[in-house]
Design an enzyme around this catalytic site. Structure first.
Site, PDB file in Angstrom:
ATOM      1  N   GLY A   3       0.827  -1.197   0.000  1.00 48.28           N
ATOM      2  CA  GLY A   3       0.000   0.000   0.000  1.00 48.28           C
ATOM      3  C   GLY A   3       0.862   1.247   0.000  1.00 48.28           C
ATOM      4  N   SER A   4       0.300   2.336   0.483  1.00 43.36           N
ATOM      5  CA  SER A   4       1.002   3.611   0.438  1.00 43.36           C
ATOM      6  C   SER A   4       2.128   3.655   1.470  1.00 43.36           C
ATOM      7  CB  SER A   4       0.024   4.759   0.713  1.00 43.36           C
ATOM      8  OG  SER A   4      -0.362   4.770   2.085  1.00 43.36           O
ATOM      9  N   GLU A  34       3.173   9.856  -6.725  1.00 41.21           N
ATOM     10  CA  GLU A  34       2.729   8.700  -7.500  1.00 41.21           C
ATOM     11  C   GLU A  34       1.321   8.948  -8.029  1.00 41.21           C
ATOM     12  OE1 GLU A  34       2.844   3.849  -7.125  1.00 41.21           O
ATOM     13  OE2 GLU A  34       2.485   5.024  -5.309  1.00 41.21           O
ATOM     14  N   GLU A  91       5.707  -3.357   0.945  1.00 41.60           N
ATOM     15  CA  GLU A  91       5.817  -2.977  -0.462  1.00 41.60           C
ATOM     16  C   GLU A  91       4.987  -1.719  -0.620  1.00 41.60           C
ATOM     17  OE1 GLU A  91       5.280  -1.941  -3.825  1.00 41.60           O
ATOM     18  OE2 GLU A  91       3.937  -3.630  -4.176  1.00 41.60           O
ATOM     19  N   LEU A  92       5.688  -0.570  -0.759  1.00 41.86           N
ATOM     20  CA  LEU A  92       5.044   0.723  -0.590  1.00 41.86           C
ATOM     21  C   LEU A  92       5.033   1.517  -1.899  1.00 41.86           C
ATOM     22  CD1 LEU A  92       6.655   1.488   2.898  1.00 41.86           C
ATOM     23  CD2 LEU A  92       4.512   0.291   2.389  1.00 41.86           C
ATOM     24  N   CYS A 149       2.291  -0.398  -9.048  1.00 39.82           N
ATOM     25  CA  CYS A 149       3.375   0.350  -8.390  1.00 39.82           C
ATOM     26  C   CYS A 149       4.558   0.586  -9.321  1.00 39.82           C
ATOM     27  CB  CYS A 149       3.845  -0.402  -7.148  1.00 39.82           C
ATOM     28  SG  CYS A 149       2.583  -0.553  -5.877  1.00 39.82           S
TER      29      CYS A 149
END
Length: 488
Positions: free
Chosen positions: A236-237, A384, A256-257, A290
């Site tokens: 996520g963020s 992003e 996992e950002l 991402c």
């Protein structure tokens, strides 16, 4: 639950707790068709007692489970077969609740099945290593080895943009390593996660070894309050990941950002080879990956040609109803996301950027958009976008391109097109990202690879082999025969 064309009719989904589907005690929320914003399902939210019960049952199931590595591999292979049997149903659900085009949905299901099968293979060969302890002084006759021990209860908190395969990359390796799982899917896309849990139960997983809890930040907070959870796997963020990491304390995590993914096109690149890959990496899943290319750095010698050819290609892409076979881009995940992306495009154009293709919104659908002249003072240049928007940026030297990528706080992946070996190896050494792909894009991922980022893009690695080691701990064992002599 029946799927009728492009709509899900009258669906209610509960929570999976202690092996049973039950209604939520803290209300419910609606799941929307991402193309037309119609309600397609109502999903329950757990109360605090239900969260505690799910974790308690998972911890008990983990302690009681006697599944051997062979058993775990067999179970995951059976689950893959169930998912394969349900492929058409899963694809339709992905088109509805995630807004995937038919092609993106089919790819998501194929990769999910592959991730389960890879996890099954790794389950069967999950082992430690022999330590050559006799090479140390005074250790003759002693044996030393390691084993990988599951952590216990793994909490998987998953996103909307790959609501099957990202879930699979957390759930399947966790089970392959011998853990129990609490799954908290995105409230945007909870239905396919329920289908995965059903497939695991049908395949023979002890029922309390997986629970599914729906909801948002309050549910995540409740899960972080549970001391029996030993590992949190989150995608996520960066902001949400930072908050989870702080509350997890000494418990282990995998993050996992966020990212701003770059592509690099050098002046020697084979453009016929590169441009199709770039289009796919920028616009598949409506750019909601991402590693979707947000910034394409193009050498000034080939910039004009790349601009001309990409403009033609992007203008030719079709967008709209994800059930229409010809559409390359479907809707983004919500009306709010669509409005934000449209606003960022408008801000860039008003600030001097040029829109070469797209730039328009119709409902939740953003037309595939290509810009140039975006700078890092604009949201599109420093945040992003998570939408079907790519910006072209010229560069003159490789030093300049490397510095531009490394200047962002993120570091997930970068793709570069060049046939000069010295440049390729320099990029591999100097780019501060988790993955460097030469003559491929930032979005190039094969499910057996290690996948993860650096800097504000997180830490830890997905990919079944690597994730299983994240979700277990190494235990060292030594043994020396008792010879009866009393000598050491």
């Amino acid at each position: 639950m029946e799927v009728h064309g492009a709509h899900e009719i009258g669906t209610r989904r509960g929570l999976l707790i202690a092996g049973e589907w039950v209604q939520g005690q803290a209300g419910s929320f609606e799941v929307l068709n991402k193309y037309d914003n119609q309600c397609v399902a109502e999903v329950g939210i757990p109360g605090s007692a239900q969260i505690q019960e799910a974790v308690r049952a998972a911890a008990q199931a983990y302690r009681a489970a006697k599944l051997s590595p062979y058993d775990r591999g067999l179970l995951l292979d059976k689950a893959a077969a169930v998912l394969e049997q349900r492929s058409e149903r899963l694809q339709r659900l992905l088109c509805i609740e995630a807004g995937f085009t038919l092609n993106d949905a089919a790819g998501e299901v194929r990769r999910t099945i592959q991730t389960f099968r890879l996890s099954a293979e790794e389950a069967r060969r999950f082992t430690g290593s022999l330590v050559p302890i006799e090479g140390a002084p005074g250790q003759a006759g002693r044996v030393c080895w390691t084993v990988q021990v599951p952590l216990g209860v793994v909490c998987a908190i998953t996103p909307f943009n790959a609501p099957l395969n990202t879930v699979a990359h957390k759930v399947a390796p966790a089970l392959a390593a011998g853990n129990a799982v609490i799954l908290k899917p995105s409230p945007h896309t909870p239905l396919v996660a329920c289908e995965m849990a059903d497939a695991l139960i049908e395949a023979g997983l002890p029922r309390a070894m997986i629970s599914v809890l729906h909801g948002g930040a309050d549910v995540v907070g409740g899960l972080l309050d549970q001391p029996d959870i030993n590992f949190y796997a989150f995608t996520g963020s960066t902001e949400a990941g930072r908050a989870i990491q702080q509350r997890a304390g000494l418990r282990r995590t995998q993050m996992e950002l966020g990212s701003i993914a770059f592509g690099i096109v050098c002046d020697d690149a084979n453009l016929d080879f590169a441009l199709g890959r770039i289009i796919n990496a920028a616009y598949r899943k409506a750019g909601q990956v991402c590693t979707s290319i947000q910034m394409l750095l193009v050498h000034e010698r080939v910039f004009a040609e790349v601009e001309r050819r990409l403009t033609e290609k992007v203008r030719a892409l079709t967008a709209g109803d994800p059930f229409e076979p010809g559409n390359f881009v479907g809707p983004v995940i919500s009306a709010a996301s669509a409005e934000r992306i449209e606003n960022w495009i408008d801000v860039a154009v008003q600030g001097g950027a040029t829109c070469l293709a797209g730039g328009k919104r119709q409902g939740n659908v953003i037309a595939p958009t290509l810009l140039k002249g975006v700078d890092d003072s604009m949201p599109l240049g420093c945040q992003e976008v998570f939408g079907p928007v790519m910006s072209l940026i010229p560069f003159s030297t490789l030093d300049e391109a490397i510095a531009r990528v490394n200047a962002t706080p993120y570091g997930l992946a970068t793709g570069a097109f060049t046939n000069r070996l010295d440049d390729a190896f320099r990029l591999a050494r100097e780019l501060r990202v988790g993955g460097v792909h030469i003559n491929e894009t930032s979005s190039s991922r094969v499910d057996m690879m290690p996948y993860g980022g650096s800097k504000a893009s997180g830490f830890g690695r997905e990919g079944p082999y690597y994730a299983m080691r994240e979700m277990s701990e190494e235990r060292v064992i030594t043994f020396i025969p008792d010879t009866g002599s009393g000598e050491q």
